[in-house]
Design an enzyme around this catalytic site. Structure first.
Site, PDB file in Angstrom:
ATOM      1  N   GLY A 188       0.831  -1.205   0.000  1.00 49.11           N
ATOM      2  CA  GLY A 188       0.000   0.000   0.000  1.00 49.11           C
ATOM      3  C   GLY A 188       0.860   1.248   0.000  1.00 49.11           C
ATOM      4  N   ASN A 189       0.404   2.285   0.689  1.00 48.42           N
ATOM      5  CA  ASN A 189       1.139   3.555   0.688  1.00 48.42           C
ATOM      6  C   ASN A 189       1.991   3.706   1.949  1.00 48.42           C
ATOM      7  OD1 ASN A 189      -0.460   4.996   2.847  1.00 48.42           O
ATOM      8  ND2 ASN A 189      -2.123   4.681   1.366  1.00 48.42           N
ATOM      9  N   VAL A 192       0.202   4.529   5.563  1.00 48.21           N
ATOM     10  CA  VAL A 192      -0.327   3.362   6.269  1.00 48.21           C
ATOM     11  C   VAL A 192       0.806   2.416   6.638  1.00 48.21           C
ATOM     12  CG1 VAL A 192      -1.912   1.391   6.128  1.00 48.21           C
ATOM     13  CG2 VAL A 192      -2.557   3.589   5.115  1.00 48.21           C
ATOM     14  N   GLY A 193       1.833   2.355   5.776  1.00 47.94           N
ATOM     15  CA  GLY A 193       2.995   1.513   6.065  1.00 47.94           C
ATOM     16  C   GLY A 193       3.627   1.848   7.404  1.00 47.94           C
ATOM     17  N   GLU A 210       5.613  -3.259   1.030  1.00 52.68           N
ATOM     18  CA  GLU A 210       5.681  -3.001  -0.406  1.00 52.68           C
ATOM     19  C   GLU A 210       4.904  -1.718  -0.665  1.00 52.68           C
ATOM     20  OE1 GLU A 210       7.542  -4.576  -2.392  1.00 52.68           O
ATOM     21  OE2 GLU A 210       8.083  -6.262  -1.133  1.00 52.68           O
ATOM     22  N   CYS A 244       1.773   0.578  -8.829  1.00 52.43           N
ATOM     23  CA  CYS A 244       2.821   1.137  -7.957  1.00 52.43           C
ATOM     24  C   CYS A 244       4.137   1.359  -8.688  1.00 52.43           C
ATOM     25  CB  CYS A 244       3.039   0.242  -6.736  1.00 52.43           C
ATOM     26  SG  CYS A 244       3.579  -1.432  -7.132  1.00 52.43           S
TER      27      CYS A 244
END
Length: 491
Positions: A188-189, A192-193, A210, A244
């Site tokens: 994700g982004n 949030v990571g 990732e 991505c």
């Protein structure tokens, strides 16, 4: 006890039965996953069509085809990947068994992403199953139709206790992250990571992140612009730019900007016709929130190609923006949509400086005939991957680790890399209870003589393969000499 606690507890209890330590069991589960992909192709395609407007053939090409390849590879190579891996020895361990034994971590949490809701969620699952783990699968709630199909149908093909699917939104994900896992795999982004990593830290749980970022694409003025722009157009507008590893922006000299615009314009027409809105292989933005975000990013930039939109359909045409500056809105965040800004730079020096002044991207793209320039970009920039003269295709090479660096992520997967990422690579040294004399140097009292012997045995580098060859050669030479002497005696 909450639903999520029960799910994780059940997965851990199932893992502790030891079934997943048997390679035959893992292969059986992988074969079940393969049957799911092939038998439920229509259900998967229909779900992605409703989520992202993607055609059935595009779903096969960009979602399930790669998954099938990963599963087949894992089945074929599992015995090799899971086998003990001998390592080089020193003089002290020359007669011992010294090796690395991959073993399962335990219960893995896989948090998928919405842009490729099947490939990005299930490819890490292939690695988790192959490595012998249990896995809790959390598909993205944004691609809701895919999540529902996964929740309903995947348990029909896999052990539902070992590989449960948990659906829901932010609150459900937050509740899951409160549980203890042995590894968390998030796609994700970066915002949030960071939250995922923070939650994992409470249990000292390792993570694979990732993420994404703004992947730059430098075009050398002396390259074949027609081919370069054709490949860039494809890489950028696949899945409406919601990829991505899509080229986020172009860097090129002012002298070729107009030519780049024209070439990309031709390719958009060739790939998606004069009216991409009605073309089945051009999809849609995932939802209205992202639609509005993308429309806002265009503000203040000059539209050179495209720019058409329809909020009711979440449609944005393939769009090229020119004369963009580093302060433009579109350069403030990862685009993740069908907008392609062009920033002009005076030369490759300025391009490299521009890249290095920003967060490390998932990919650096460079288009040029000059191998020296490629080597220079590789040497002077940092990114998850470097790709010269094409886009996206490194994702299809299972032998290459796929992952980011810095702000674009940590850890990697695909093929054996996914197996290793979700395994504990256990160090093993097996001695015999004899030959104690060689150990005397380590026992007190610690004299200078003992230290000298320890220095020799520990620091002396031994090429075991070469030593083995020398021993075999000596044995062969001795045997040959014995046979010759025996023959001469008989005569």
């Amino acid at each position: 006890m909450s639903r999520d606690q029960l799910v994780v507890q059940r997965a851990r209890k199932s893992f502790q039965t030891g079934n997943t330590r048997h390679l035959e069991y893992r292969i059986h589960q992988l074969e079940g996953l393969h049957r799911f992909i092939t038998e439920r192709q229509k259900d998967i395609a229909d779900a992605v069509k409703r989520d992202l407007g993607r055609s059935e053939n595009a779903v096969d090409l960009f979602e399930t085809l790669g998954l099938e390849g990963d599963i087949k590879l894992a089945i074929e190579k599992l015995a090799e990947w899971a086998a003990p891996r001998p390592v080089e020895k020193n003089l002290l361990t020359l007669l011992d068994e010294v090796y690395i034994q991959p073993e399962p971590l335990g219960v893995v949490l896989i948090i998928g992403a919405w842009n490729y809701p099947w490939a990005i969620t299930l490819q890490p699952l292939v690695g988790a199953i192959a490595a012998g783990n249990a896995a809790v699968i959390k598909p993205s709630e944004v691609s809701s139709h895919s999540a529902k199909v996964m929740e309903e149908l995947l348990p029909l093909y896999l052990d539902k206790d070992l590989y449960p699917v948990v659906t829901g939104g932010v609150s459900e994900t937050q509740e899951l992250l409160k549980q203890r896992f042995d590894h968390i795999f998030y796609t994700g982004n970066s915002t949030v990571g960071k939250l995922v990593m923070e939650a994992a830290a409470r249990h000292l749980t390792p993570v694979t992140l990732e993420l994404g970022g703004k992947s730059p694409c430098y075009i050398d003025k002396n390259c074949d612009l027609t081919i370069a722009c054709r490949r860039i157009t494809w890489g950028k507008f696949v899945n409406c730019g919601q990829t991505c590893i899509a080229p986020d922006y172009i860097l090129c000299e002012p002298s070729i900007q107009d030519r780049v615009v024209e070439e990309i314009k031709k390719c958009i027409k060739e790939f998606y016709t004069d009216n991409p809105k009605t073309f089945e292989d051009y999809g849609r933005i995932i939802n209205q929130r992202h639609f509005k975000r993308l429309m806002a990013l265009m503000e203040g930039s000059t539209v050179a190609v495209g720019g058409d939109s329809d909020e009711t359909q979440c449609y944005i045409a393939p769009t090229v923006l020119k004369d963009v500056t580093e302060t433009s809105k579109v350069m403030k965040e990862e685009i993740f949509g069908p907008l392609l800004p062009i920033i002009t730079v005076s030369n490759v020096d300025e391009a490299i400086q521009f890249i290095n002044e920003r967060e490390k991207p998932l990919v650096v793209y460079v288009f040029t005939h000059d191998n020296k320039l490629i080597r220079r970009v590789r040497a002077e920039t940092s990114s998850g991957a470097l790709l010269a003269n094409d886009c996206l295709v490194h994702f299809t090479v299972s032998a290459l680790p796929f992952g980011g660096v810095g702000n674009s992520g940590m850890g990697c997967y695909h093929g054996k890399h996914g197996f290793d990422q979700l395994s504990h690579l256990r160090s093993c040294l097996i001695k015999q209870l004899n030959k104690e004399g060689v150990n005397s140097m380590r026992y007190p009292p610690h004299t200078a003589k003992k230290l000298g012997w320890a220095r020799f045995f520990l620091l002396k580098q031994v090429n075991v393969c070469r030593l083995r060859r020398m021993v075999l050669l000596a044995i062969f030479t001795g045997l040959a000499a014995f046979l010759v002497q025996s023959f001469l005696r008989r005569r």
